[in-house]
Scaffold this active site. Sequence first.
Site, PDB file in Angstrom:
ATOM      1  N   SER A 179       0.805  -1.217   0.000  1.00  0.00           N
ATOM      2  CA  SER A 179       0.000   0.000   0.000  1.00  0.00           C
ATOM      3  C   SER A 179       0.842   1.272   0.000  1.00  0.00           C
ATOM      4  O   SER A 179       0.332   2.340  -0.313  1.00  0.00           O
ATOM      5  CB  SER A 179      -0.928   0.019   1.221  1.00  0.00           C
ATOM      6  OG  SER A 179      -0.167  -0.058   2.405  1.00  0.00           O
TER       7      SER A 179
ATOM      8  N   HIS B 142       0.275   4.939   7.006  1.00  0.00           N
ATOM      9  CA  HIS B 142       0.966   5.481   5.835  1.00  0.00           C
ATOM     10  C   HIS B 142       1.476   6.899   6.030  1.00  0.00           C
ATOM     11  O   HIS B 142       0.734   7.750   6.529  1.00  0.00           O
ATOM     12  CB  HIS B 142       0.021   5.441   4.630  1.00  0.00           C
ATOM     13  CG  HIS B 142      -0.563   4.081   4.396  1.00  0.00           C
ATOM     14  ND1 HIS B 142      -1.830   3.736   4.795  1.00  0.00           N
ATOM     15  CD2 HIS B 142      -0.021   2.983   3.855  1.00  0.00           C
ATOM     16  CE1 HIS B 142      -2.055   2.472   4.492  1.00  0.00           C
ATOM     17  NE2 HIS B 142      -0.977   1.977   3.928  1.00  0.00           N
TER      18      HIS B 142
ATOM     19  N   ASP C 195      -2.349   8.474   7.782  1.00  0.00           N
ATOM     20  CA  ASP C 195      -3.336   7.677   8.509  1.00  0.00           C
ATOM     21  C   ASP C 195      -2.617   6.718   9.461  1.00  0.00           C
ATOM     22  O   ASP C 195      -1.442   6.925   9.771  1.00  0.00           O
ATOM     23  CB  ASP C 195      -4.300   6.966   7.540  1.00  0.00           C
ATOM     24  CG  ASP C 195      -3.636   5.872   6.707  1.00  0.00           C
ATOM     25  OD1 ASP C 195      -2.473   5.505   6.990  1.00  0.00           O
ATOM     26  OD2 ASP C 195      -4.291   5.353   5.781  1.00  0.00           O
TER      27      ASP C 195
END
Length: 395
Positions: free
Chosen positions: A44, A362, A359
């Site tokens: 991600s 990340h 977040d």
Amino acid sequence: MAGELKKLWVLLSLRVLLSVSGSWSGVRAQTQAQVPCYFVFGDSLVDNGNNNAISSLAKANYRPYGIEFPRGPTGRFCNGRTTADVFGEFHTSLSYSSTGQNWASSKPLFFFLPLNFWVSIIPPYATTRGQDVLKGVNYASAAAGIRDETGQQLGARISMNRQLRNYKNTVSQIVNILGDENSAADYLSKCIYSVGMGSNDYLNNYFMPQIYSTSCRYTPEQYADVLIKQYSKQLRTLYKYGARKVVLIGVGQIGCSPSELAQFSPNGTACVERINRANQLFNIRLKSLVDNFNKNLADAKFIYVNAYGIFQDLLENPSSFGFRVTNAGCCGVGRNNGQITCLPFQIPCPKRDEYLFWDAYHPTEAVNVIIARRSYSAQSSSDTYPIDIRRLAQL
Ligand SMILES: *[C@@H]1O[C@H](CO)[C@@H](O)[C@H](O)[C@H]1NC(C)=O
């Protein structure tokens, strides 16, 4: 309304301008550019939309993700660009400058470029067709790991093994486009590859003992060995299918992410050392793998990026880089904003550039830009090993 229209017009005219010069460069790139193509493997941290179409809980195709982009969310797990996007900018500017038309470094144009132009440079595998594969493809998938089972509690994901299968499919398309295997091999040997795997093998596997048994079966040392052994096999496959210039990005300080702080840090500030120590065991072995490959694989040019160390500089001295909040997500829920990722339509913190984390897991775009710049052009001798991306591109 008028303002919106004007903005749209500016975007459209820049797009036309850039796609004209872009295709011109594409033609030249095959003969002259140092880096005509860039392939991205990872999770991600660099997924740019591959998870949008799969049935997974790990998705970022809703607001406020992508808040920095004129057209909003893309599937990136960030407010803006990932490190791969920023690398893509450097690579593109390299190929332009090598043709003698270095418009990318001309400041006025550079600063007016709409971000969507950049972020569309290396498209996600999920949506790449035809000749577009020649400039590179992004295979990254949120929740993916070196191990196939990693991230399974979040649903579907494209593991490293499956990313490699997708890449093989791209290679056969490139063989078709260029006519034969030798031309394809020659072409691919000039491309930059970046591979950033391993974070989820810790976050969404080893340090989730209620779901995964790896922490009962292996000590942290044994687990790092097991991961590196499998990763090494996967990277040899990548080499076998044409990759020569490969950037291996180490794992960051997962023990300092808001998610881990929320779960395990007594005061919500002190990083979780047992997680960081495990991450370092992996990184030390990854760095040795670079030497091993460069010695034993003909024409291999692997480098290691010390994302862990670069991030540590930001953590230790945040204010000198303009950061103010190091232990909480700019958006999210609960302790440290670390218990859930950004909720759909949640209003994030107002000053996104003052946060290290966007977040629970990340980094913000501001951090990604710093990590990418220092990997491209090392500021300290420990940023990259044995050389930085700029020099790798020139080889
Ligand atoms: C949190 O705890 C660590 C170690 O226990 C300590 O060094 C640090 O100063 C604490 N931070 C805050 C903000 O209380």
